[in-house]
Design a protein around this motif. Structure first.
Motif, PDB file in Angstrom:
ATOM      1  N   THR A   1      -7.511  18.248 -10.403  1.00 39.11           N
ATOM      2  CA  THR A   1      -7.375  17.682 -11.743  1.00 39.11           C
ATOM      3  C   THR A   1      -6.229  18.411 -12.431  1.00 39.11           C
ATOM      4  N   TRP A   2      -5.924  18.006 -13.666  1.00 38.57           N
ATOM      5  CA  TRP A   2      -4.880  18.707 -14.417  1.00 38.57           C
ATOM      6  C   TRP A   2      -5.230  20.175 -14.605  1.00 38.57           C
ATOM      7  N   GLU A   3      -6.514  20.497 -14.647  1.00 35.17           N
ATOM      8  CA  GLU A   3      -6.961  21.875 -14.873  1.00 35.17           C
ATOM      9  C   GLU A   3      -7.270  22.610 -13.570  1.00 35.17           C
ATOM     10  N   GLY A   4      -7.006  21.999 -12.406  1.00 35.99           N
ATOM     11  CA  GLY A   4      -7.285  22.620 -11.129  1.00 35.99           C
ATOM     12  C   GLY A   4      -8.606  22.129 -10.556  1.00 35.99           C
ATOM     13  N   PRO A   5      -9.075  22.737  -9.484  1.00 35.12           N
ATOM     14  CA  PRO A   5      -8.497  23.891  -8.790  1.00 35.12           C
ATOM     15  C   PRO A   5      -7.210  23.549  -8.050  1.00 35.12           C
ATOM     16  N   ALA A   6      -6.484  24.590  -7.679  1.00 33.39           N
ATOM     17  CA  ALA A   6      -5.193  24.409  -7.028  1.00 33.39           C
ATOM     18  C   ALA A   6      -5.347  23.711  -5.683  1.00 33.39           C
ATOM     19  N   GLY A   7      -4.332  22.905  -5.351  1.00 37.63           N
ATOM     20  CA  GLY A   7      -4.310  22.249  -4.059  1.00 37.63           C
ATOM     21  C   GLY A   7      -3.833  23.192  -2.965  1.00 37.63           C
TER      22      GLY A   7
ATOM     23  N   MET B   1       0.857  -1.188   0.000  1.00 37.11           N
ATOM     24  CA  MET B   1       0.000   0.000   0.000  1.00 37.11           C
ATOM     25  C   MET B   1       0.886   1.228   0.000  1.00 37.11           C
ATOM     26  N   GLY B   2       0.878   1.953  -1.102  1.00 39.32           N
ATOM     27  CA  GLY B   2       1.707   3.139  -1.242  1.00 39.32           C
ATOM     28  C   GLY B   2       0.850   4.389  -1.399  1.00 39.32           C
ATOM     29  N   PHE B   3       1.436   5.396  -2.030  1.00 39.19           N
ATOM     30  CA  PHE B   3       0.746   6.683  -2.182  1.00 39.19           C
ATOM     31  C   PHE B   3       1.116   7.309  -3.511  1.00 39.19           C
ATOM     32  N   GLY B   4       0.120   7.853  -4.219  1.00 39.85           N
ATOM     33  CA  GLY B   4       0.346   8.567  -5.458  1.00 39.85           C
ATOM     34  C   GLY B   4       0.178  10.059  -5.257  1.00 39.85           C
ATOM     35  N   ALA B   5       1.146  10.841  -5.732  1.00 37.88           N
ATOM     36  CA  ALA B   5       1.184  12.281  -5.440  1.00 37.88           C
ATOM     37  C   ALA B   5       0.513  13.142  -6.497  1.00 37.88           C
ATOM     38  N   MET B   6      -0.116  12.554  -7.497  1.00 36.40           N
ATOM     39  CA  MET B   6      -0.627  13.329  -8.624  1.00 36.40           C
ATOM     40  C   MET B   6      -1.633  14.398  -8.201  1.00 36.40           C
ATOM     41  N   ARG B   7      -2.498  14.115  -7.211  1.00 38.86           N
ATOM     42  CA  ARG B   7      -3.571  15.031  -6.855  1.00 38.86           C
ATOM     43  C   ARG B   7      -3.134  16.138  -5.893  1.00 38.86           C
TER      44      ARG B   7
ATOM     45  N   TYR C   1       3.651  16.411 -12.571  1.00 33.80           N
ATOM     46  CA  TYR C   1       2.560  16.552 -11.612  1.00 33.80           C
ATOM     47  C   TYR C   1       2.640  17.970 -11.030  1.00 33.80           C
ATOM     48  N   PHE C   2       2.077  18.914 -11.738  1.00 31.76           N
ATOM     49  CA  PHE C   2       2.083  20.295 -11.262  1.00 31.76           C
ATOM     50  C   PHE C   2       0.811  20.996 -11.702  1.00 31.76           C
ATOM     51  N   TYR C   3       0.479  22.045 -10.986  1.00 26.62           N
ATOM     52  CA  TYR C   3      -0.591  22.949 -11.391  1.00 26.62           C
ATOM     53  C   TYR C   3      -0.104  24.371 -11.122  1.00 26.62           C
ATOM     54  N   LYS C   4       0.068  25.121 -12.196  1.00 30.92           N
ATOM     55  CA  LYS C   4       0.648  26.461 -12.112  1.00 30.92           C
ATOM     56  C   LYS C   4       1.989  26.378 -11.381  1.00 30.92           C
ATOM     57  N   ASP C   5       2.130  27.038 -10.222  1.00 28.44           N
ATOM     58  CA  ASP C   5       3.432  27.016  -9.552  1.00 28.44           C
ATOM     59  C   ASP C   5       3.490  25.977  -8.439  1.00 28.44           C
TER      60      ASP C   5
END
Length: 307
Positions: A48-54, A37-43, A80-84
């Motif tokens: 989503t790829w288009e946001g909203p920002a985390g 059991m691991g973890f994915g950091a994409m979100r 795996y980024f959204y804006k900055d």
């Protein structure tokens, strides 16, 4: 350390925090033990790829809590980024200096430009540059695992996998994997260097014959299969019997989905992602859920077998 999933049976998810180790352990590449059991950091950077920002503070808190719960396999990528906001930056800020047993896996291949547009296949020079970008962003002198992400028929040829193998020989990469790969692409990559992971799509709602064949191939060869979108890509899928099985175990649909995925093959590693502490603990707690034969039959009644 052998790969193992022979842990005590559990009929329901315990109410107390469940460690990621409850899912068993896989020896990645023969020398890196990771909990299944691991973890994915994409979100973390955006929903989503288009946001909203985390929320950067929440992202760092989730990562720290994941490690506290025993997660020692984190999947990320420089794209795996959204804006900055960047997943790699969050990981470094939250966890550096890294625990000795933490395995960070990343991906290179088709990238995104600053305006979030997807780019085409990357050549050898771009792949090497992307590896160095991941090293800088994560603050590491080597990467534990790098996947070459394919784009359709685009494969490991034209010196692409060779470029990563060269960095492996230099000690900048410990292990190599492939993503979005067919058996033919996997074999082509293996002719260049050892492959320890395949990262392809798989979930109860996405388990076609090609995916099942690849999972079986990985199990035979001792290669870990790391499904992306393990919950289907937008929360737990609508599978006949899912709610009934969840009710019997006092679990959530997402927990049953993750437990089902881990039951498919001992080579399966789960990397569910979230930016919520509550959902993180819910996901990791699925490591302690054991589904019996009746559960599995009910969950797969409307799907072809996985064998």
């Amino acid at each position: 350390m052998p790969n193992t999933n022979d842990l005590p049976d559990a009929t329901a998810v315990p109410t107390a925090a469940v460690p990621a180790s409850a899912a068993g352990t896989w020896l990645l590449g023969g020398d890196l033990p990771v909990h299944r059991m691991g973890f994915g950091a994409m979100r973390l950077p955006g929903r989503t790829w288009e946001g909203p920002a985390g929320d950067p503070r929440a992202a760092r808190a989730v990562l720290r809590r994941a490690v506290e719960l025993g997660v020692n396999h984190i999947d990320t990528a420089a794209f795996y980024f959204y804006k900055d906001l960047s997943a790699n930056t969050f990981i470094r800020e939250a966890l550096h200096p890294y625990p000795d047993d933490l395995v960070i896996a990343t991906k290179v291949g088709p990238d995104r430009d600053p305006d979030h547009n997807w780019l085409g296949a990357a050549g050898p020079a771009k792949l090497k540059a992307d590896v160095h970008r991941n090293l800088r962003e994560l603050g590491r002198d080597h990467l534990d695992l790098v996947h070459l992400r394919f784009l359709g028929a685009d494969g490991p040829g034209d010196g692409r996998f060779e470029a990563l193998a060269e960095l492996r020989e230099q000690g900048l990469i410990r292990h190599l994997g492939v993503s979005n790969a067919t058996p033919a692409q996997l074999a082509e990559a293996q002719a260049v260097a050892p492959v320890v992971t395949v990262q392809n799509r798989f979930s109860p709602g996405h388990r076609d014959a090609d995916a099942r064949a690849m999972i079986a191939l990985c199990a035979r060869q001792g290669i870990a299969y790391v499904p992306f979108f393990p919950l289907g890509g937008a929360g737990a899928p609508h599978i006949a019997g899912l709610a009934a099985v969840a009710d019997r175990h006092g679990a959530t649909a997402a927990q049953v989905t993750l437990a089902w995925s881990l039951s498919v093959s001992p080579a399966m590693l789960a990397i569910p992602g979230t930016s919520s502490l509550a959902h993180l603990e819910e996901n990791v707690a699925a490591a302690g859920l054991r589904l019996d034969a009746a559960d599995l039959a009910e969950l797969t009644a409307d799907q072809p077998p996985t064998g």
